[in-house]
Structures are given as C-alpha cells and as structure tokens.
Design an enzyme around this catalytic site. Sequence first.
Site, PDB file in Angstrom:
ATOM      1  N   CYS A 131      -2.182  -1.683   8.841  1.00  0.00           N
ATOM      2  CA  CYS A 131      -1.719  -0.434   9.468  1.00  0.00           C
ATOM      3  C   CYS A 131      -1.353  -0.667  10.928  1.00  0.00           C
ATOM      4  O   CYS A 131      -0.328  -0.177  11.409  1.00  0.00           O
ATOM      5  CB  CYS A 131      -2.803   0.637   9.362  1.00  0.00           C
ATOM      6  SG  CYS A 131      -3.206   1.087   7.670  1.00  0.00           S
ATOM      7  N   CYS A 169       0.807  -1.217   0.000  1.00  0.00           N
ATOM      8  CA  CYS A 169       0.000   0.000   0.000  1.00  0.00           C
ATOM      9  C   CYS A 169       0.843   1.272   0.000  1.00  0.00           C
ATOM     10  O   CYS A 169       0.315   2.366  -0.174  1.00  0.00           O
ATOM     11  CB  CYS A 169      -0.935   0.017   1.204  1.00  0.00           C
ATOM     12  SG  CYS A 169      -0.061   0.119   2.772  1.00  0.00           S
TER      13      CYS A 169
END
Length: 172
Positions: A137, A67
């Site tokens: 994350c 990402c």
Amino acid sequence: MLRLAGKRFLSQTLVPQSAASPASAAVTTARRYHERVVDHYDNPRNVGSFDKDDPTVGTGLVGAPACGDVMKLQIKVDEQSGKIVDACFKTFGCGSAIASSSVATEWVKGKQMEEVLTIKNTEIAKHLSLPPVKLHCSMLAEDAIKAAVKDYELKKAKNSSTEVPSPKVAEA
C-alpha cells in the site's frame, strides 16, 4: 453502509473461532490497525480530483493486481515556483491503501518537485506502522507520487514544445 462495515473491520479484535481447548482460548491475538491508519481512513485528507487536462495538474494512476487496490493521486503545481500547491486522491482499496494515499497528499503539499521524489514507501509505512503484509500500500503511494510528477513534467514539456512564435506576415 460500506464505510460502517469497514470501520467495524478496522477496529475489531480478531479472536480464533475455535476456542475448544483452554490453550486456544488463552491465546487470543488482538490485531488492530495503528491509530494513524484508522484516523486517515475515518478522516481522509484531500479526497477529490482535479481536471486532468489542466496543464498545472499531474496525475498518477497506479494499481496492485494482487490485491485489487487502485490509487489516483493528483498534484497541482505553481509553474513559477515549481512547488506543489495542492494534492488530492481517490483510492479504491483497503484501509491501509486509503491511509497511505491520504498521508502522501499531506506530505507533498508545499514541497518542490525534486523533494517529493525523495519520499519513500518505507517512510510512509513507518509513519502508519503498517505490517509487512500491507507494505504494498505504501509502495503504491510512492509510485503514485512519481507517476504524478512524471505526468506533470510530460505535460510541461509538451506545452513548451507546442508554443511556437506566431508567424510574421510579410508585407509587400
């Protein structure tokens, strides 16, 4: 400018573009970040950096190639007590990555080194109510904590091995 666009993106409601049929018009799915994510994105805690050459600072730099998120988390340790006295971060990434970094820095402050290694990404994700697609994350935040602790311990070991007693001068 970028922050304003990010705020709009984080708080906007996603509505299907093609509302041609009444069935699709009735199915409008509101997708929003949890208020804790928005709070940590709008008001990130502990943004900044320490001198990486400081022997009391550990730096963890991690990234997610899939990402493009990159996270640098630093800890400052009191050498006497072994407690983390301060922490900061710099993150290039989405709102969830920034929020995860911010939460991680808050959680490590005031804790012993061994204690922060028990912080798991699942706890961060649960606290922020991250959706499954954003779990990477919180994994980055956990990895950054571990990397910062490892860096500090390597510096500490290196400094203790280089401290040799000064040689005595032989007197004649």
